[in-house]
Write a protein that holds these residues in place. Structure first.
Motif, PDB file in Angstrom:
ATOM      1  N   GLU A   1       0.828  -1.210   0.000  1.00  0.00           N
ATOM      2  CA  GLU A   1       0.000   0.000   0.000  1.00  0.00           C
ATOM      3  C   GLU A   1       0.860   1.257   0.000  1.00  0.00           C
ATOM      4  N   LYS A   2       1.939   1.248   0.785  1.00  0.00           N
ATOM      5  CA  LYS A   2       2.828   2.404   0.843  1.00  0.00           C
ATOM      6  C   LYS A   2       3.522   2.627  -0.500  1.00  0.00           C
TER       7      LYS A   2
ATOM      8  N   GLU B   1       1.015   4.016  -2.974  1.00  0.00           N
ATOM      9  CA  GLU B   1       0.750   5.431  -2.698  1.00  0.00           C
ATOM     10  C   GLU B   1       1.869   6.299  -3.260  1.00  0.00           C
TER      11      GLU B   1
END
Length: 83
Positions: free
Chosen positions: A31-32, A35
């Protein structure tokens, strides 16, 4: 059920717990990275770079920056965009 490998004993319950914890950490990392990819792609497009080049460059940038630096850069960019 118990398993021993390289001198480490682990029962099935503990093994499943470790797998779940590992998967949770991998999901968080993914997810990081995603992003970062989205941010850098949009940032580069906003600077006038074509989509294909922006996506390729974002792939390189997303892995080479620390989380702290990314957050500061993202916050600084967001502040300038909101003013």
């Amino acid at each position: 059920y118990e398993m021993e490998k390289n001198g480490i004993q682990c029962d099935r319950g503990r093994l499943e717990q470790l797998r779940a914890e590992f998967q949770e950490r991998m999901d968080s990392l993914a997810e990081k990275i995603y992003e970062r990819h989205q941010f850098f792609t949009q940032w580069l497009i906003g600077a006038g770079i074509d989509l294909e080049t922006a996506e390729q460059d974002a792939c390189r940038m997303e892995h080479g920056i620390s989380q702290k630096s990314f957050e500061l850069l993202r916050n600084a960019y967001s502040t300038t965009q909101n003013n």
